[in-house]
Scaffold this motif. Structure first.
Motif, PDB file in Angstrom:
ATOM      1  N   LEU A  49      34.243  42.946  49.786  1.00  0.00           N
ATOM      2  CA  LEU A  49      35.544  42.296  49.962  1.00  0.00           C
ATOM      3  C   LEU A  49      36.461  42.548  48.772  1.00  0.00           C
ATOM      4  CD1 LEU A  49      34.449  38.787  51.288  1.00  0.00           C
ATOM      5  CD2 LEU A  49      35.600  40.567  52.608  1.00  0.00           C
ATOM      6  N   ARG A  50      35.861  42.718  47.605  1.00  0.00           N
ATOM      7  CA  ARG A  50      36.628  42.809  46.365  1.00  0.00           C
ATOM      8  C   ARG A  50      36.618  44.201  45.755  1.00  0.00           C
ATOM      9  NH1 ARG A  50      34.809  38.041  47.500  1.00  0.00           N
ATOM     10  NH2 ARG A  50      36.087  36.211  46.965  1.00  0.00           N
ATOM     11  N   LYS A  51      36.289  45.204  46.541  1.00  0.00           N
ATOM     12  CA  LYS A  51      36.273  46.561  46.011  1.00  0.00           C
ATOM     13  C   LYS A  51      37.690  47.004  45.669  1.00  0.00           C
ATOM     14  CE  LYS A  51      36.492  48.808  50.562  1.00  0.00           C
ATOM     15  NZ  LYS A  51      35.778  49.673  51.513  1.00  0.00           N
ATOM     16  N   GLU A  52      37.773  47.922  44.734  1.00  0.00           N
ATOM     17  CA  GLU A  52      39.076  48.392  44.257  1.00  0.00           C
ATOM     18  C   GLU A  52      39.877  49.010  45.398  1.00  0.00           C
ATOM     19  OE1 GLU A  52      40.775  51.544  40.886  1.00  0.00           O
ATOM     20  OE2 GLU A  52      38.683  50.886  40.869  1.00  0.00           O
ATOM     21  N   TYR A 106      43.442  42.358  50.494  1.00  0.00           N
ATOM     22  CA  TYR A 106      43.435  41.959  49.080  1.00  0.00           C
ATOM     23  C   TYR A 106      44.136  40.622  48.902  1.00  0.00           C
ATOM     24  CZ  TYR A 106      41.988  44.360  44.779  1.00  0.00           C
ATOM     25  OH  TYR A 106      41.303  44.778  43.665  1.00  0.00           O
ATOM     26  N   LEU A 143      42.275  37.234  49.226  1.00  0.00           N
ATOM     27  CA  LEU A 143      41.399  36.755  48.161  1.00  0.00           C
ATOM     28  C   LEU A 143      42.020  35.584  47.405  1.00  0.00           C
ATOM     29  CD1 LEU A 143      40.142  40.171  46.711  1.00  0.00           C
ATOM     30  CD2 LEU A 143      39.007  38.693  48.389  1.00  0.00           C
ATOM     31  N   THR A 183      50.015  36.846  45.839  1.00  0.00           N
ATOM     32  CA  THR A 183      48.963  37.849  45.677  1.00  0.00           C
ATOM     33  C   THR A 183      49.347  39.136  46.378  1.00  0.00           C
ATOM     34  OG1 THR A 183      47.365  36.020  45.680  1.00  0.00           O
ATOM     35  CG2 THR A 183      46.476  38.248  45.867  1.00  0.00           C
ATOM     36  N   PRO A 189      40.647  40.576  42.202  1.00  0.00           N
ATOM     37  CA  PRO A 189      39.281  40.483  42.740  1.00  0.00           C
ATOM     38  C   PRO A 189      38.317  39.707  41.849  1.00  0.00           C
ATOM     39  CG  PRO A 189      39.641  42.646  41.779  1.00  0.00           C
ATOM     40  CD  PRO A 189      40.974  41.933  41.739  1.00  0.00           C
ATOM     41  N   LYS A 190      38.719  39.395  40.624  1.00  0.00           N
ATOM     42  CA  LYS A 190      37.834  38.694  39.688  1.00  0.00           C
ATOM     43  C   LYS A 190      38.072  37.187  39.663  1.00  0.00           C
ATOM     44  CE  LYS A 190      38.018  42.757  36.661  1.00  0.00           C
ATOM     45  NZ  LYS A 190      38.473  43.262  35.339  1.00  0.00           N
ATOM     46  N   GLN A 212      38.230  33.397  40.611  1.00  0.00           N
ATOM     47  CA  GLN A 212      37.485  32.493  41.480  1.00  0.00           C
ATOM     48  C   GLN A 212      37.680  31.066  40.991  1.00  0.00           C
ATOM     49  OE1 GLN A 212      33.104  32.815  39.283  1.00  0.00           O
ATOM     50  NE2 GLN A 212      33.268  33.342  41.420  1.00  0.00           N
ATOM     51  N   PHE A 246      30.999  34.625  44.576  1.00  0.00           N
ATOM     52  CA  PHE A 246      32.353  34.518  45.112  1.00  0.00           C
ATOM     53  C   PHE A 246      32.345  33.896  46.507  1.00  0.00           C
ATOM     54  CE2 PHE A 246      32.915  37.685  41.812  1.00  0.00           C
ATOM     55  CZ  PHE A 246      34.152  37.350  41.285  1.00  0.00           C
ATOM     56  N   ARG A 291      35.347  35.567  52.787  1.00  0.00           N
ATOM     57  CA  ARG A 291      36.667  35.756  53.385  1.00  0.00           C
ATOM     58  C   ARG A 291      36.508  36.375  54.769  1.00  0.00           C
ATOM     59  NH1 ARG A 291      37.838  33.036  49.658  1.00  0.00           N
ATOM     60  NH2 ARG A 291      39.716  33.047  48.396  1.00  0.00           N
TER      61      ARG A 291
END
Length: 362
Positions: free
Chosen positions: A41-44, A57, A60, A109, A150-151, A153, A351, A354
């Motif tokens: 879910l949080r990959k670049e 994105y 998130l 975001t 993505p970092k 939380q 995390f 989503r």
């Protein structure tokens, strides 16, 4: 915007379950699988991301009870973000305040991600609370807030109590600056303690409300399997709490989730925090609630970029009779405080889940 944890002893769980290791894993799923799911879910973002990539994105962003109360539509060079009333939380949020704050979080975001990857644009808010992001083509640029998306939380754990340098506090305030939104940064221990006491009172009021407890339980996800299947809700491991099979989760929750244990947990969390951030909109309307969400997300992303953790402790704004007292404590008499966020240096937890873009894109 609260995530409620469970204080449950591992030994008690084993007695309750009587389940084999294999049976336990089959009913709960594996944290290793969940870690891969969360990482995906949080990959670049790829170079030249699609609009669907950007929407993924954007989701998130923080939101109340992780219900993700938003829907997206794409029309030419505009993305509309609409409230999803089916995911409202009427017990904790009867006037949809948190819902529209959540729309502000996701809109900001989206704007940050789009601008950093070559689609600069502007956010407009309609009278009904719908949000439109209209963009053009441009050149992307490096943005620490984008890198933090993505970092970030909401970390429901104790922090280490270290103070935040004054220069970083000033930078956090600048990052969160938003027209129509005030920010009170509370770092003096006596005032933190006074707000802490309001939080504990509010927690007791909420936990005495059967409708609140039913709603909260509805959105709890007690194991990786359940969290991955639904893609939403308050995952227990993301709050630093044990994983439970579905059959045991409800009874264990009812037995161990008490006012005393929760108040003790909140007191320790706040006492270990470097400070509290209280966001106050100039007016009580959807446009200002959305602006508060935008400011709050910018603060959280900036905090993440400085190595800080954050989480919401919103009881004094969710329990209406406590709001005037909170407003006085932060120098905003006569106004409605919108959000309370604690911040400090602390650990990274699993995390939150989503939903996929296909579930939110109309």
């Amino acid at each position: 915007m609260n995530r409620r944890g469970l204080i449950i002893g591992a030994g008690s769980l084993l007695v309750l379950s009587g389940a084999s290791t294999l049976g336990w894993r089959a009913s709960t799923g594996l944290m290793e699988d969940y870690a891969g799911y969360a990482a995906a879910l949080r990959k670049e973002l790829p170079a030249g991301p699609t609009l669907r990539d950007l929407i993924g994105y954007a989701t998130l962003a923080p939101n109340g009870h992780n219900t993700q109360p938003w829907r997206f539509t794409i029309e030419g060079n505009a993305i509309d973000i609409l409230p999803d009333p089916s995911r409202a939380t009427s017990a904790v949020d009867p006037d949809d305040h948190h819902l529209f704050v959540s729309l502000g979080c996701v809109a900001e975001t989206l704007r940050i991600a789009a601008e950093a990857t070559g689609r600069p644009g502007a956010i407009e808010v309609a009278g009904d609370g719908g949000v439109r992001f209209t963009f053009t083509e441009g050149t992307g640029w490096s943005d620490p807030l984008f890198a933090a998306i993505p970092k970030r939380q909401s970390t429901r754990a104790e922090f280490d109590g270290r103070p935040v340098p004054a220069a970083d506090l000033e930078a956090l305030a600048r990052a969160a600056s938003m027209p129509g939104v005030g920010l009170a940064l509370v770092t003096e221990r006596p005032r933190i303690n006074q707000i802490r006491d309001l939080i504990l009172v509010g927690n007791g009021v909420q936990m005495a409300d059967p409708a609140f407890m039913v709603e909260l339980k509805h959105w709890l996800r007690f194991n990786p399997k359940q969290a991955m299947e639904t893609g939403d809700g308050l995952f227990s491991a993301a709050s630093g709490n044990p994983v439970l099979p579905d059959l045991l989760a409800g009874p264990a929750f009812d037995h161990f989730f008490t006012v005393a244990s929760e108040n003790d947990k909140y007191a320790r969390q706040i006492d270990s925090s470097a400070g509290l951030a209280v966001f106050i909109g100039e007016r009580e309307d959807k446009a200002h609630w959305i602006a508060v969400g935008r400011a709050c997300q910018r603060f959280a992303l900036a905090a993440t970029s400085f190595g800080l953790r954050t989480s919401f402790v919103n009881q004094p704004v969710e329990v209406a009779p406590l709001r005037p007292q909170l407003a006085v404590l932060v120098g905003a008499s006569g106004k409605r405080p919108d959000l309370v966020m604690r911040f400090g240096y602390g650990p990274t937890l699993p995390f939150s889940p989503r939903r996929p873009v296909t579930a939110v894109l109309v």
